[in-house]
Motif scaffolding. Sequence first.
Motif, PDB file in Angstrom:
ATOM      1  N   VAL A   6       0.843  -1.204   0.000  1.00 14.48           N
ATOM      2  CA  VAL A   6       0.000   0.000   0.000  1.00 14.48           C
ATOM      3  C   VAL A   6       0.879   1.255   0.000  1.00 14.48           C
ATOM      4  O   VAL A   6       0.638   2.189  -0.770  1.00 14.48           O
ATOM      5  N   ALA A   7       1.892   1.249   0.844  1.00 13.07           N
ATOM      6  CA  ALA A   7       2.787   2.415   0.901  1.00 13.07           C
ATOM      7  C   ALA A   7       3.490   2.619  -0.437  1.00 13.07           C
ATOM      8  O   ALA A   7       3.598   3.747  -0.928  1.00 13.07           O
ATOM      9  N   GLY A   8       3.968   1.541  -1.044  1.00 12.57           N
ATOM     10  CA  GLY A   8       4.632   1.650  -2.337  1.00 12.57           C
ATOM     11  C   GLY A   8       3.687   2.109  -3.426  1.00 12.57           C
ATOM     12  O   GLY A   8       4.056   2.904  -4.298  1.00 12.57           O
ATOM     13  N   GLY A   9       2.440   1.608  -3.402  1.00 14.39           N
ATOM     14  CA  GLY A   9       1.451   2.029  -4.392  1.00 14.39           C
ATOM     15  C   GLY A   9       1.128   3.510  -4.289  1.00 14.39           C
ATOM     16  O   GLY A   9       1.035   4.222  -5.299  1.00 14.39           O
ATOM     17  N   VAL A  10       0.963   3.985  -3.071  1.00 13.33           N
ATOM     18  CA  VAL A  10       0.688   5.409  -2.867  1.00 13.33           C
ATOM     19  C   VAL A  10       1.877   6.251  -3.303  1.00 13.33           C
ATOM     20  O   VAL A  10       1.713   7.303  -3.936  1.00 13.33           O
ATOM     21  N   LEU A  11       3.087   5.773  -3.007  1.00 11.76           N
ATOM     22  CA  LEU A  11       4.282   6.498  -3.433  1.00 11.76           C
ATOM     23  C   LEU A  11       4.385   6.531  -4.959  1.00 11.76           C
ATOM     24  O   LEU A  11       4.712   7.567  -5.539  1.00 11.76           O
ATOM     25  N   GLY A  12       4.079   5.410  -5.613  1.00  9.03           N
ATOM     26  CA  GLY A  12       4.100   5.373  -7.075  1.00  9.03           C
ATOM     27  C   GLY A  12       3.092   6.326  -7.686  1.00  9.03           C
ATOM     28  O   GLY A  12       3.379   7.023  -8.666  1.00  9.03           O
ATOM     29  N   LEU A  13       1.893   6.364  -7.110  1.00 15.14           N
ATOM     30  CA  LEU A  13       0.871   7.301  -7.583  1.00 15.14           C
ATOM     31  C   LEU A  13       1.347   8.739  -7.390  1.00 15.14           C
ATOM     32  O   LEU A  13       1.192   9.586  -8.280  1.00 15.14           O
ATOM     33  N   GLY A  14       1.941   9.000  -6.238  1.00 18.50           N
ATOM     34  CA  GLY A  14       2.448  10.347  -5.967  1.00 18.50           C
ATOM     35  C   GLY A  14       3.527  10.771  -6.949  1.00 18.50           C
ATOM     36  O   GLY A  14       3.564  11.921  -7.378  1.00 18.50           O
ATOM     37  N   VAL A  15       4.391   9.829  -7.318  1.00 19.76           N
ATOM     38  CA  VAL A  15       5.444  10.141  -8.288  1.00 19.76           C
ATOM     39  C   VAL A  15       4.823  10.531  -9.622  1.00 19.76           C
ATOM     40  O   VAL A  15       5.235  11.514 -10.259  1.00 19.76           O
ATOM     41  N   GLN A  16       3.833   9.765 -10.061  1.00 15.74           N
ATOM     42  CA  GLN A  16       3.200  10.065 -11.356  1.00 15.74           C
ATOM     43  C   GLN A  16       2.453  11.400 -11.318  1.00 15.74           C
ATOM     44  O   GLN A  16       2.547  12.204 -12.253  1.00 15.74           O
ATOM     45  N   LEU A  17       1.737  11.663 -10.243  1.00 16.50           N
ATOM     46  CA  LEU A  17       1.021  12.944 -10.127  1.00 16.50           C
ATOM     47  C   LEU A  17       2.014  14.111 -10.084  1.00 16.50           C
ATOM     48  O   LEU A  17       1.776  15.153 -10.709  1.00 16.50           O
ATOM     49  N   TYR A  18       3.101  13.922  -9.359  1.00 19.57           N
ATOM     50  CA  TYR A  18       4.116  14.971  -9.269  1.00 19.57           C
ATOM     51  C   TYR A  18       4.750  15.232 -10.638  1.00 19.57           C
ATOM     52  O   TYR A  18       4.966  16.382 -11.016  1.00 19.57           O
ATOM     53  N   ALA A  19       5.043  14.156 -11.367  1.00 20.14           N
ATOM     54  CA  ALA A  19       5.644  14.319 -12.696  1.00 20.14           C
ATOM     55  C   ALA A  19       4.703  15.093 -13.618  1.00 20.14           C
ATOM     56  O   ALA A  19       5.152  15.961 -14.391  1.00 20.14           O
ATOM     57  N   ASN A  20       3.407  14.805 -13.562  1.00 21.74           N
ATOM     58  CA  ASN A  20       2.456  15.550 -14.389  1.00 21.74           C
ATOM     59  C   ASN A  20       2.328  17.000 -13.932  1.00 21.74           C
ATOM     60  O   ASN A  20       2.197  17.907 -14.755  1.00 21.74           O
ATOM     61  N   ALA A  21       2.362  17.217 -12.612  1.00 27.22           N
ATOM     62  CA  ALA A  21       2.230  18.582 -12.101  1.00 27.22           C
ATOM     63  C   ALA A  21       3.436  19.436 -12.477  1.00 27.22           C
ATOM     64  O   ALA A  21       3.283  20.606 -12.839  1.00 27.22           O
ATOM     65  N   ILE A  22       4.625  18.870 -12.412  1.00 26.30           N
ATOM     66  CA  ILE A  22       5.842  19.605 -12.767  1.00 26.30           C
ATOM     67  C   ILE A  22       5.804  20.023 -14.233  1.00 26.30           C
ATOM     68  O   ILE A  22       6.217  21.126 -14.591  1.00 26.30           O
ATOM     69  N   ARG A  23       5.284  19.144 -15.083  1.00 28.74           N
ATOM     70  CA  ARG A  23       5.215  19.447 -16.518  1.00 28.74           C
ATOM     71  C   ARG A  23       3.970  20.259 -16.883  1.00 28.74           C
ATOM     72  O   ARG A  23       3.726  20.535 -18.041  1.00 28.74           O
TER      73      ARG A  23
END
Length: 90
Positions: A6-23
């Motif tokens: 669960v922690a890894g899944g949430v972290l993975g989702l956060g990485v993808q959302l962050y990557a989209n937000a930065i761009r």
Amino acid sequence: MVSGAVAGGVLGLGVQLYANAIRKLPLSRNPWEHVLFMSIGAYLGNAVVEWEERATEELEEMLAQRAEANKGIRFRDRHTPVRVAHGDED
């Protein structure tokens, strides 16, 4: 307590959302990428938990072997070990 998956899944989702937000892209762009990153994060989270458990077991085994090897050794002072016969341990 939260599992590693669960922690890894949430972290993975956060990485993808962050990557989209930065761009400055829409956060939900290419939703399959969210699933992919969550899956990778869940796998890595499980791997970390399994590694930690295995490392703990190996450490306990090594400490038990070390304690057995050092059985009967006393120190005269800080740096001088003295082997004691099994009958003279007290």
